[in-house]
Design an enzyme around this catalytic site. Structure first.
Site, PDB file in Angstrom:
ATOM      1  N   SER A   1       0.826  -1.201   0.000  1.00 18.92           N
ATOM      2  CA  SER A   1       0.000   0.000   0.000  1.00 18.92           C
ATOM      3  C   SER A   1       0.867   1.262   0.000  1.00 18.92           C
ATOM      4  CB  SER A   1      -0.950  -0.047   1.205  1.00 18.92           C
ATOM      5  OG  SER A   1      -1.976   0.904   1.085  1.00 18.92           O
TER       6      SER A   1
ATOM      7  N   ASP B   1      -9.393  -5.355  -4.806  1.00 20.52           N
ATOM      8  CA  ASP B   1      -8.876  -4.277  -3.965  1.00 20.52           C
ATOM      9  C   ASP B   1      -9.727  -3.019  -4.163  1.00 20.52           C
ATOM     10  OD1 ASP B   1      -7.303  -2.342  -2.632  1.00 20.52           O
ATOM     11  OD2 ASP B   1      -5.462  -3.426  -3.122  1.00 20.52           O
TER      12      ASP B   1
ATOM     13  N   HIS C   1      -7.537  -5.678  -0.498  1.00 23.33           N
ATOM     14  CA  HIS C   1      -6.297  -4.970  -0.196  1.00 23.33           C
ATOM     15  C   HIS C   1      -5.395  -5.765   0.756  1.00 23.33           C
ATOM     16  CE1 HIS C   1      -3.881  -1.430  -0.461  1.00 23.33           C
ATOM     17  NE2 HIS C   1      -3.992  -1.086   0.807  1.00 23.33           N
TER      18      HIS C   1
END
Length: 269
Positions: free
Chosen positions: A98, A222, A250
């Site tokens: 991320s 995601d 995610h």
């Protein structure tokens, strides 16, 4: 093994190391708004295969110092460099999830991939997490602004709602509560300022500066860093491989942890 590494006169970065004698080294950079403990299920598995695993809490998160300012990608990349130099890392794998993936990309560009042999990106927030005039594939900037406002108004509630967006699979309530607690260990101002960074900063020009083999793992479901971001990274990074995770959002490092760990270990070699 635990370290506190000084990166500025008043800022120490917490580093946790598992299996220091491992044959190959992986430095993990966590995503927002978590800390190195998010990689628990990698640290359970990879050291047993002989790898040296290092997790650092980025500034403002986990056990690291929580200064009032300093949450842009350049500063986080410089913090990574301080850790690399302090631990004398050579030919290591840099891995980021991320926002941590975006910070890893900035490290590669800003510091010419110093001592990195391979790069691994998991649901990375690059080249832009948000929609740009010439990049329609991110989330609306207004959605991130709303999260920033919620952080200042009721951060626990923002984090509690985030868990529903983070994962695709139905997970146990105890696990989701553990995940929620990771975010609570951050400073509120750091949580908000990092969100400003991934709302406003982009990494389009960084991708072409990466010159090491790169593995891109990304959940097709995601909802934080949308899957088209992974395709854009694949297009922009030479010598990169993209592996879609069909049953993940995610949180692919947990939702498909066995496949994730196997693909990562195969890539590291």
């Amino acid at each position: 093994m635990e370290h506190f590494i000084k990166v500025e006169p008043d800022v120490d970065i917490f580093v946790h190391e598992v299996n220091p004698e491992g044959k190959k080294t992986i430095l993990f950079i966590h995503g927002w708004p978590l800390n190195h403990n998010a990689y628990e299920y990698q640290f359970d598995y990879l050291p047993a295969m002989g790898y040296r695993c290092i997790g650092m809490d980025t500034r403002g998160f986990g056990k690291s110092s929580k200064p009032w300012r300093g949450y842009g990608y350049d500063r986080i990349a410089d913090d990574i460099l301080c850790v690399v130099r302090h631990l004398h890392l050579k030919d290591f794998v840099l891995a980021g999830h991320s926002m941590g993936g975006a910070a890893a990309i900035r490290y590669m560009a800003r510091h010419d991939g110093f001592c990195v042999s391979k790069l691994a990106l998991f649901g990375a927030a690059a080249p832009s997490l948000t929609i740009q005039p010439d990049f329609p594939y991110g989330v609306p900037k207004e959605a991130v602004t709303q999260m920033i406002e919620q952080t200042y108004q009721d951060r626990p509630n923002m984090l509690w709602q985030l868990k529903d967006m983070f994962f695709y699979q139905k997970l146990s309530e105890p696990f989701l509560n553990w995940f929620f607690q990771l975010g609570l260990r951050a400073a509120g101002w750091a949580t908000a300022d990092c969100a400003v960074t991934f709302r406003d900063e982009t990494l389009f020009f960084d991708l072409g500066k990466i010159n090491v083999p790169t593995l891109i793992l990304h959940g097709i479901h995601d909802r934080v860093c949308l899957f088209p971001l992974a395709e854009a990274m694949k297009k922009g990074i030479r010598n990169s491989v993209l592996i879609p995770f069909e049953d993940s959002g995610h949180g692919l490092f947990y939702e498909q942890k066995d496949e994730f760990n196997a693909k990562l270990a195969e890539f590291i070699g």
